[in-house]
Every structure is written in C-alpha cells, then in structure tokens.
Design an enzyme around this catalytic site. Sequence first.
Site, mmCIF file in Angstrom:
data_model
loop_
_atom_site.group_PDB
_atom_site.id
_atom_site.type_symbol
_atom_site.label_atom_id
_atom_site.label_comp_id
_atom_site.label_asym_id
_atom_site.label_seq_id
_atom_site.Cartn_x
_atom_site.Cartn_y
_atom_site.Cartn_z
ATOM 1 N N HIS A 1 0.861 -1.084 0.073
ATOM 2 C CA HIS A 1 -0.005 0.086 0.029
ATOM 3 C C HIS A 1 0.988 1.178 -0.152
ATOM 4 O O HIS A 1 2.006 1.149 0.572
ATOM 5 C CB HIS A 1 -0.785 0.085 1.402
ATOM 6 C CG HIS A 1 -1.926 -0.948 1.389
ATOM 7 N ND1 HIS A 1 -2.249 -1.749 2.479
ATOM 8 C CD2 HIS A 1 -2.913 -1.412 0.427
ATOM 9 C CE1 HIS A 1 -3.059 -2.407 2.001
ATOM 10 N NE2 HIS A 1 -3.786 -2.334 0.983
ATOM 11 N N CYS B 1 -2.897 0.598 9.771
ATOM 12 C CA CYS B 1 -4.000 -0.184 9.218
ATOM 13 C C CYS B 1 -5.101 -0.888 10.403
ATOM 14 O O CYS B 1 -5.891 -1.132 10.150
ATOM 15 C CB CYS B 1 -3.435 -1.602 9.071
ATOM 16 S SG CYS B 1 -2.021 -1.398 7.576
HETATM 17 N N1 GLY Z 1 -3.119 -9.042 5.050
HETATM 18 C C1 GLY Z 1 -3.195 -7.648 4.377
HETATM 19 C C2 GLY Z 1 -3.986 -7.675 3.156
HETATM 20 O O1 GLY Z 1 -3.287 -8.320 2.291
HETATM 21 O O2 GLY Z 1 -4.818 -6.790 2.817
#
Ligand code: GLY
Length: 254
Positions: A160, A248
């Site tokens: 991300h 997150c």
């Molecule tokens: N484990 C985080 C994702 O892949 O969205």
Amino acid sequence: MYPTALIRGVPESFSNALVMGERPAIDVEKARAQHRGYQEMLQNAGYSLLPVAADERYPDCPFVEDAAVILDSLAVITRPGAPERRGETEAMAAALGTLLALRHISDPGTIDGGDVLRVGSTVFVGRSTRTNDAAIVQLGEFAAEVGLNVVAVPVSGVLHLKSAVALLDDETLLIAPDCVDVGLFANYSLLHKAPGETHLASVLRLRSGTLAVTTTAPATTGLLRDKGYSVVSVDSSEFQAADGGLTCLSVLID
Ligand code: GLY
C-alpha cells in the site's frame, strides 16, 4: 465521543490473513495481546474506542483502515482490492454510519484505505495492486464534496501507499524513495526510511504529535528521535507478518 478510534477484534482465522510472499507463522494469541497494547496506546492518546466485533469469515478484518476512508464529515466505505476482503465493509458501514455520512466505492472501482494518505487538504491515493483508477476517480468526487483534492501516486514494491509514505507532521513525510516518485511530494519536507527498513518501518502519528513506530525499525526510530520527534516503540510483529502496518489497525475520526 470524539476523537474516536474504530478498531476491530482479531479472529482465530487471522493466522490465514493474506500475505504478499511466503506465509509466515502467525501467533493469534500474541496478535491479540499486541492489539490490546495498541488499543491502550490509542486510549492514552485520548481516543475513545469504537470496537467492531471480529468476524471469522474475514481473517484480515483487524486491518480496518482498508475498509473505510474518513474525509472530514464523510466515511467512504471502500471496495477492497482483494475479493476475499470485500465482506469486511458491511460491519464497518454499520458502525461508521452512526457517526458520519456514508459514501460507497462501487464496481469497477477497487481501493484499500491503506492506499489513502491525507495531508492537509490533499488526499494522496496509491495506484497499487489493490487500488485502481476507477476508484481513484470516485474517491476524488467524494473528496471534492468536502473541499479536498486527490493526487494519484503509482506505488511499487510494497502493498500500500502507506507502507511507503507516512505522515510525521503537517509538513513532513517519511518516505521509501524506491517505492514512489518523490517528485509527487515536492511540497513537503521528506525524511527517508533507513536503508533496509522499507518493509519494517511503520509509523502512526498520534494526536499529541507523538509517533508510534514499529520496534522492527531501530535505525528509522533513531533518525526520527534525532530530528526531535517524540517516539513510542510498538511491537506489532504478528500484524507485520500479515503485511499490516500501524495505521492499518484503526480508523481515526477527529
Ligand atoms: N494482509 C493484509 C492484506 O493483504 O490486505
């Protein structure tokens, strides 16, 4: 009630969370203990917690940031890039709909909130394996409703945008220059992550200005302290094993 931090419990199935590379062993009990520590940190920083129950059907559900993006008075419910994560949004919409006006990203758009970094009136959006142009256009329309503008940022080498770029203060970003075009952030002061810590250094800026930084990034932590930042070290090893950073695990509403 405000400021509020939405968080979501850790299901047994978290050991099967999505990972980019080879699957590491994930200790769910340890993850839960780390999650409790994370919640305490948020409460100590002045946030009221808005807890959403874990859902065993969605191993990645603790990574709440990916399911919703807060744009001032709006909560944008995402359409996550990984199809197996799309069901996470239902409970998030129910919780956030009690506080904010909802907007929804729709097909063919896909976007993970981990790709969205708000800096002042600019919303940087990573174009990644999870987030596509259709969603960036839709998010831009919602952002315009509240006077914000969207800038797309191609992302490589990490999951991300927020794995590569973190907010340190209103003028300064921590950046992994091998993952994004630094020219897109020319209006800000940039600190580079320490060599070798691109995937290890994760930063969450708390309301007080204190930075929560992963314990796996000692060199970057030293760099931030040398620059005068107040830093609290956070062990989030089990979430990092599932490609999750410190941002997150919460959706913050000021
Ligand atoms: N484990 C985080 C994702 O892949 O969205």
